[in-house]
Scaffold this motif. Structure first.
Motif, short mmCIF file in Angstrom:
data_model
loop_
_atom_site.label_atom_id
_atom_site.label_comp_id
_atom_site.label_asym_id
_atom_site.label_seq_id
_atom_site.Cartn_x
_atom_site.Cartn_y
_atom_site.Cartn_z
N SER A 155 94.11 -11.14 -62.20
CA SER A 155 95.00 -9.74 -62.73
C SER A 155 95.73 -10.15 -63.85
N GLU A 156 95.98 -11.68 -63.95
CA GLU A 156 96.58 -12.18 -65.02
C GLU A 156 95.58 -12.61 -66.00
N ILE A 157 94.60 -13.03 -65.72
CA ILE A 157 93.77 -13.72 -66.75
C ILE A 157 92.50 -12.75 -67.13
N VAL A 158 92.07 -11.87 -66.57
CA VAL A 158 90.95 -10.91 -66.93
C VAL A 158 91.48 -10.11 -68.19
N PRO A 159 92.64 -9.43 -68.25
CA PRO A 159 93.24 -8.55 -69.09
C PRO A 159 93.17 -9.23 -70.47
N SER A 160 93.65 -10.66 -70.37
CA SER A 160 93.91 -11.39 -71.58
C SER A 160 92.32 -11.84 -72.12
N VAL A 161 91.54 -12.11 -71.16
CA VAL A 161 90.03 -12.36 -71.82
C VAL A 161 89.62 -11.19 -72.43
N ASN A 163 91.07 -8.73 -74.01
CA ASN A 163 91.79 -8.35 -75.16
C ASN A 163 91.88 -9.61 -75.93
N ASN A 164 91.33 -10.65 -75.83
CA ASN A 164 91.11 -12.02 -76.68
C ASN A 164 92.71 -12.25 -76.97
N THR A 165 93.74 -12.23 -75.98
CA THR A 165 95.24 -12.58 -76.09
C THR A 165 95.45 -13.70 -75.22
N ILE A 166 96.52 -14.45 -75.13
CA ILE A 166 97.14 -15.34 -74.39
C ILE A 166 97.97 -14.83 -73.40
N PRO A 167 97.77 -15.09 -72.26
CA PRO A 167 98.84 -14.76 -71.12
C PRO A 167 100.22 -15.14 -71.33
N LYS A 168 101.34 -14.20 -71.09
CA LYS A 168 102.63 -14.17 -71.38
C LYS A 168 103.12 -15.70 -70.68
N ILE A 169 102.71 -16.14 -69.54
CA ILE A 169 103.08 -17.35 -68.85
C ILE A 169 102.72 -18.44 -69.92
N LEU A 170 101.35 -18.33 -70.41
CA LEU A 170 101.34 -19.87 -70.97
C LEU A 170 102.04 -19.95 -72.44
N VAL A 171 102.32 -18.67 -73.01
CA VAL A 171 103.33 -18.97 -74.12
C VAL A 171 104.62 -19.45 -73.81
N GLU A 172 105.28 -19.01 -72.72
CA GLU A 172 106.51 -19.42 -72.39
C GLU A 172 106.27 -20.91 -71.80
#
Length: 269
Positions: A155-161, A163-172
């Motif tokens: 649920s954390e990974i698929v939406p980012s995949v 939408n071609n975005t980076i999950p918030k947790i990785l940015v932080e």
């Protein structure tokens, strides 16, 4: 498992883990290359390793020597925890003066675990679960837990995949990928699920891995609860509800471990 070998492995690992933790805790700005999020988690992990994991490692060693051979399986859970955490140290903490020691601890824990499994399969300590109830609970718990965490991580990974975005947790955290996602999705969650199936089918490997997994759960749940509280205190991504939930899971795993150890038939029975 030979007593001399186990003691040598335990003392070596305790020395390495304690040494790494002390350097990380007491060296000013040791994790300065990390983001604030990852600094808090790295320092928190050092504290947990020093005050919780090293003592539990030595206690389970002494239990094996002084009380029961089944203590070796509790020891195995601590070793599995060290494999998990030092995989993260080795791959996702910026290169520093302890890199060689991260790798050495990771490797020693990995081969210690292989040695334990080899000896247990050759001369099993646990021969049977005498309680049908505990067996059913373990099977349901392991399979359910693995499936739930698969859905949680996806649920954390698929939406980012999508939408071609980076999950918030990785940015932080300032990381290229989440090591917990990698280890869990690739290795640990399938391992937990498989252990549940092995227990269901009364396979020796399942009986061996059950207490190992439960000790691992206890240590990991306590770690997540503590790190979440530390992060919340620093004003970072943390949640009191996560701390409570992980604490409850740790307690449940502990109760289940005690129930299981009282319900088994071993060579010592």
């Amino acid at each position: 498992m030979r007593a001399q070998v186990m003691m040598a492995l335990s003392v070596s690992l305790a020395f390495l883990v304690a040494g790494v933790s002390l350097v990380g805790i007491f060296t000013p700005d040791f994790y300065a290359k990390e983001t604030l999020n990852w600094q808090v988690q790295s320092l928190g992990q050092d504290i947990i390793d020093l005050v919780l994991v090293v003592p539990v490692l030595m206690v389970t060693t002494l239990i094996t020597f002084k009380i029961k051979r089944t203590g070796a399986l509790l020891w195995g859970g601590v070793i599995l925890y060290l494999i998990y955490t030092f995989t993260i140290y080795s791959f996702d903490v910026h290169f520093n003066k302890l890199f060689i020691f991260y790798c050495l601890t990771f490797g020693l824990a990995f081969y210690s675990f292989l040695y334990l499994i080899y000896k247990q399969l050759k001369e099993p300590t646990i021969t049977q679960i005498e309680s049908v109830a505990v067996k059913k609970v373990i099977v349901v718990y392991f399979i359910t837990l693995s499936i739930l965490f698969y859905f949680l991580w996806l649920s954390e990974i698929v939406p980012s995949v999508i939408n071609n975005t980076i999950p918030k947790i990785l940015v932080e955290a300032g990381l290229p990928t989440n090591p917990v996602h990698v280890i869990d999705l690739a290795i640990f969650l399938p391992g937990i699920f498989s252990t549940g199936i092995l227990v269901l089918k009364n396979k020796p490997l399942g009986l061996i891995l059950t207490p190992v997994m439960l000790v691992f759960f206890i240590l990991m749940d306590i770690t997540i609860a503590a790190l979440s509280a530390m992060m919340q205190q620093k004003g970072l991504e943390g949640s009191f509800s996560i701390t409570i939930a992980m604490g409850a899971l740790a307690l449940f795993s502990l109760v289940l471990l005690v129930w299981y150890m009282r319900s088994i038939r071993s060579e010592e029975s």
